[in-house]
Motif scaffolding. Structure first.
Motif, PDB file in Angstrom:
ATOM      1  N   LEU A 156       0.867  -1.367   0.073  1.00 27.29           N
ATOM      2  CA  LEU A 156      -0.036   0.067   0.105  1.00 27.29           C
ATOM      3  C   LEU A 156       0.919   1.160   0.000  1.00 27.29           C
ATOM      4  N   ARG A 157       1.855   1.147   0.932  1.00 27.79           N
ATOM      5  CA  ARG A 157       2.859   2.504   0.950  1.00 27.79           C
ATOM      6  C   ARG A 157       3.417   2.726  -0.470  1.00 27.79           C
ATOM      7  N   GLU A 158       3.972   1.453  -1.020  1.00 23.79           N
ATOM      8  CA  GLU A 158       4.769   1.801  -2.179  1.00 23.79           C
ATOM      9  C   GLU A 158       3.773   2.123  -3.378  1.00 23.79           C
ATOM     10  N   GLY A 159       2.343   1.456  -3.583  1.00 15.70           N
ATOM     11  CA  GLY A 159       1.544   2.128  -4.363  1.00 15.70           C
ATOM     12  C   GLY A 159       1.246   3.425  -4.301  1.00 15.70           C
ATOM     13  N   ILE A 160       0.944   3.895  -2.994  1.00 11.53           N
ATOM     14  CA  ILE A 160       0.408   5.425  -2.827  1.00 11.53           C
ATOM     15  C   ILE A 160       1.748   6.256  -3.169  1.00 11.53           C
ATOM     16  N   SER A 161       2.849   5.792  -2.723  1.00  8.42           N
ATOM     17  CA  SER A 161       4.108   6.846  -2.873  1.00  8.42           C
ATOM     18  C   SER A 161       4.306   6.605  -4.645  1.00  8.42           C
ATOM     19  N   TRP A 162       4.072   5.716  -5.163  1.00  5.08           N
ATOM     20  CA  TRP A 162       4.055   5.615  -6.847  1.00  5.08           C
ATOM     21  C   TRP A 162       3.320   6.387  -7.406  1.00  5.08           C
ATOM     22  N   ALA A 163       1.917   6.617  -7.008  1.00  7.40           N
ATOM     23  CA  ALA A 163       0.851   7.448  -7.581  1.00  7.40           C
ATOM     24  C   ALA A 163       1.116   8.753  -7.453  1.00  7.40           C
ATOM     25  N   ALA A 164       1.744   9.120  -6.343  1.00  6.87           N
ATOM     26  CA  ALA A 164       2.080  10.446  -5.906  1.00  6.87           C
ATOM     27  C   ALA A 164       2.941  11.030  -6.903  1.00  6.87           C
ATOM     28  N   SER A 165       4.040  10.194  -7.115  1.00  9.36           N
ATOM     29  CA  SER A 165       5.144  10.545  -8.165  1.00  9.36           C
ATOM     30  C   SER A 165       4.918  10.776  -9.481  1.00  9.36           C
ATOM     31  N   ILE A 166       3.594  10.379  -9.980  1.00  9.04           N
ATOM     32  CA  ILE A 166       2.840  10.877 -11.198  1.00  9.04           C
ATOM     33  C   ILE A 166       1.684  11.651 -11.188  1.00  9.04           C
TER      34      ILE A 166
END
Length: 238
Positions: free
Chosen positions: A105-115
């Motif tokens: 979840l943390r990785e997915g949220i971080s990835w989404a924020a990056s784009i």
């Protein structure tokens, strides 16, 4: 599928404000879905439809699903959605469900924020073994995880689901109420008919007052989100 998308895009080219909903509970779970996403983009450029989408992505959010969100995520109404439903271990066991790990979840949220993609989670109140306290805790955890939006739903009883079975209702002492489904009513062959939802209002782990309390929380979340949208558009919220 492409022929259907092209037909829909041409038919609704003059109503681009209407959202295209993909009725797939795990869009992105198979590789061909990426090709479908590419064609949706092509239709959008050619016919100006669709301009907005709604779908539930692959729950495990693997490579194909990630590629799809990178391409069409800007069109998806809720951005990247991880529908957790509940954080309660007892409730997860009762509904035979396993959520994604905190790391994923943390990785997915971080990835989404990056784009620059919004992230959303959905929680459902009224699940067996869920309590008011555990649900409020799940809301707080969702905020701590960094979700941009939290959608709070009441548990619906739908035909064919395990919850609709008499034995399952009796096991968890489930009681329900009926409510109108938006404004879906009218006359059919001279008879007034109303579509309705059947919602869980109490069980062996929550009471009716808990149900009303969570409804109040839900209204706060809803109007806070709408106010934020107004502010982003430069509107005035009273």
């Amino acid at each position: 599928v492409k022929e259907e998308l092209r037909f829909i895009a041409k038919h609704f080219a003059d109503r681009s404000h209407l959202m295209l909903t993909i009725s797939d509970e795990n869009f992105g779970i198979i590789e061909r879905d990426e090709e479908i996403a590419d064609y949706i983009l092509e239709c959008s450029k050619t016919y100006s439809y669709p301009l907005s989408l709604f779908f539930y992505n692959d729950k495990k959010f693997l490579k194909t699903s990630r590629n799809i969100m990178a391409k069409v995520g800007h069109m998806v109404s809720n951005g990247l959605t991880f529908s957790l439903q509940t954080d309660s271990p007892d409730a997860l066991k009762a509904i035979n469900r396993k959520n994604l790990s905190d790391d994923v979840l943390r990785e997915g949220i971080s990835w989404a924020a990056s784009i620059n993609l919004q992230t959303t989670t959905e929680l459902i109140f009224g699940l067996p073994e869920e309590t008011k306290e555990s649900f409020v805790s799940a809301l707080s955890t969702a905020v701590d995880r960094g979700f941009d939006a939290v959608m709070c739903h009441n548990l619906l009883v739908m035909d064919g689901t395990e919850l609709s079975r008499k034995s399952y209702r009796e096991k968890h002492h489930v009681e329900t109420m009926l409510r109108p489904l938006n404004a879906n009513s009218g006359y059919l062959n001279g008879q007034f008919v109303v579509e309705r939802d059947e919602v869980v209002s109490r069980s062996d782990s929550v009471g009716y007052n808990d149900y009303l309390f969570i409804w109040g929380i839900n209204l706060c979340i809803l109007y806070t989100a709408e106010a934020a949208d107004e502010l982003e558009l430069g509107g005035i919220v009273v």
